[in-house]
Design a protein around this motif. Structure first.
Motif, mmCIF file in Angstrom:
data_model
loop_
_atom_site.group_PDB
_atom_site.id
_atom_site.type_symbol
_atom_site.label_atom_id
_atom_site.label_comp_id
_atom_site.label_asym_id
_atom_site.label_seq_id
_atom_site.Cartn_x
_atom_site.Cartn_y
_atom_site.Cartn_z
ATOM 1 N N GLN A 119 48.693 48.460 42.375
ATOM 2 C CA GLN A 119 48.032 49.323 41.404
ATOM 3 C C GLN A 119 47.974 50.732 41.974
ATOM 4 O O GLN A 119 48.099 50.926 43.179
ATOM 5 C CB GLN A 119 46.633 48.808 41.089
ATOM 6 C CG GLN A 119 45.661 48.861 42.248
ATOM 7 C CD GLN A 119 44.278 48.425 41.835
ATOM 8 O OE1 GLN A 119 43.849 48.669 40.726
ATOM 9 N NE2 GLN A 119 43.583 47.774 42.743
ATOM 10 N N GLN A 132 43.035 53.999 41.361
ATOM 11 C CA GLN A 132 42.291 52.847 40.838
ATOM 12 C C GLN A 132 41.727 52.011 41.976
ATOM 13 O O GLN A 132 40.589 51.561 41.912
ATOM 14 C CB GLN A 132 43.181 51.985 39.949
ATOM 15 C CG GLN A 132 43.472 52.602 38.615
ATOM 16 C CD GLN A 132 44.403 51.733 37.776
ATOM 17 O OE1 GLN A 132 44.809 50.648 38.195
ATOM 18 N NE2 GLN A 132 44.752 52.211 36.607
ATOM 19 N N SER A 160 38.755 35.458 43.498
ATOM 20 C CA SER A 160 39.432 36.235 42.464
ATOM 21 C C SER A 160 38.476 36.869 41.462
ATOM 22 O O SER A 160 38.888 37.682 40.644
ATOM 23 C CB SER A 160 40.445 35.357 41.727
ATOM 24 O OG SER A 160 39.768 34.293 41.075
ATOM 25 N N LYS A 161 37.213 36.516 41.513
ATOM 26 C CA LYS A 161 36.218 37.112 40.619
ATOM 27 C C LYS A 161 35.284 38.084 41.349
ATOM 28 O O LYS A 161 34.342 38.605 40.761
ATOM 29 C CB LYS A 161 35.410 36.021 39.937
ATOM 30 C CG LYS A 161 36.265 35.114 39.055
ATOM 31 C CD LYS A 161 35.386 34.273 38.181
ATOM 32 C CE LYS A 161 36.112 33.272 37.343
ATOM 33 N NZ LYS A 161 37.319 33.621 36.727
ATOM 34 N N ASP A 208 38.686 45.075 40.883
ATOM 35 C CA ASP A 208 39.603 45.213 39.751
ATOM 36 C C ASP A 208 40.148 43.819 39.449
ATOM 37 O O ASP A 208 40.977 43.282 40.189
ATOM 38 C CB ASP A 208 40.726 46.176 40.109
ATOM 39 C CG ASP A 208 41.685 46.428 38.952
ATOM 40 O OD1 ASP A 208 41.675 45.647 37.970
ATOM 41 O OD2 ASP A 208 42.451 47.390 39.034
ATOM 42 N N LEU A 209 39.649 43.198 38.381
ATOM 43 C CA LEU A 209 40.024 41.820 38.059
ATOM 44 C C LEU A 209 41.483 41.681 37.631
ATOM 45 O O LEU A 209 42.003 40.578 37.595
ATOM 46 C CB LEU A 209 39.096 41.262 36.978
ATOM 47 C CG LEU A 209 37.627 41.136 37.391
ATOM 48 C CD1 LEU A 209 36.771 40.703 36.210
ATOM 49 C CD2 LEU A 209 37.474 40.177 38.560
ATOM 50 N N ARG A 210 42.142 42.805 37.357
ATOM 51 C CA ARG A 210 43.581 42.746 37.035
ATOM 52 C C ARG A 210 44.417 42.574 38.291
ATOM 53 O O ARG A 210 45.575 42.166 38.225
ATOM 54 C CB ARG A 210 44.012 44.019 36.305
ATOM 55 C CG ARG A 210 43.354 44.176 34.935
ATOM 56 C CD ARG A 210 43.565 45.554 34.398
ATOM 57 N NE ARG A 210 42.921 46.496 35.332
ATOM 58 C CZ ARG A 210 43.039 47.809 35.264
ATOM 59 N NH1 ARG A 210 43.785 48.352 34.344
ATOM 60 N NH2 ARG A 210 42.417 48.584 36.132
ATOM 61 N N HIS A 211 43.830 42.908 39.459
ATOM 62 C CA HIS A 211 44.545 42.846 40.738
ATOM 63 C C HIS A 211 43.642 42.224 41.803
ATOM 64 O O HIS A 211 43.410 42.830 42.852
ATOM 65 C CB HIS A 211 44.977 44.244 41.179
ATOM 66 C CG HIS A 211 45.799 44.974 40.169
ATOM 67 N ND1 HIS A 211 47.129 44.696 39.962
ATOM 68 C CD2 HIS A 211 45.476 45.946 39.283
ATOM 69 C CE1 HIS A 211 47.591 45.468 38.999
ATOM 70 N NE2 HIS A 211 46.614 46.236 38.564
#
Length: 107
Positions: free
Chosen positions: A18, A22, A57-58, A90-93
């Motif tokens: 990313q 960010q 991951s969370k 950042d939950l997308r990464h």
């Protein structure tokens, strides 16, 4: 406040999928949350701890380990990390935030 906390730097997993801005923003958010939950001991002026976090991951803190010359500050840093869980990653990464290292200095 003489016991304010300076979370001076952080290192996240070296995967860079990313944009840096960010990732920096997410790290800044993590440092802010931990700082707000840190209760630095009275005898910790200018002491530093290096806080190593392992996250899922969370953003939940799986392990927190602080190392530095002041055991009370180390303990306070670890407690602040657990109290701050889940951290605002950042939950997308999420893989970029599996391992986070933060320097904490009590002023």
């Amino acid at each position: 406040d003489p016991l304010s906390t300076d979370l001076s730097s952080a290192i996240v997993n070296p995967l860079q999928t990313q944009p840096k801005a960010q990732a920096d923003s997410a790290v800044s958010n993590i440092m802010h949350v931990i700082s707000s939950n840190l209760q630095a001991p009275v005898n910790s002026s200018n002491d530093m701890s290096v806080l190593t976090l392992r996250l899922d991951s969370k953003g939940n803190v799986l392990t927190a380990s602080a190392k530095g010359s002041n055991p009370a500050l180390n303990n306070a840093a670890e407690n602040a990390a657990y109290k701050s869980s889940p951290l605002p990653i950042d939950l997308r990464h999420p893989d970029q935030f599996r391992n986070v290292i933060i320097k904490i200095r009590a002023n």
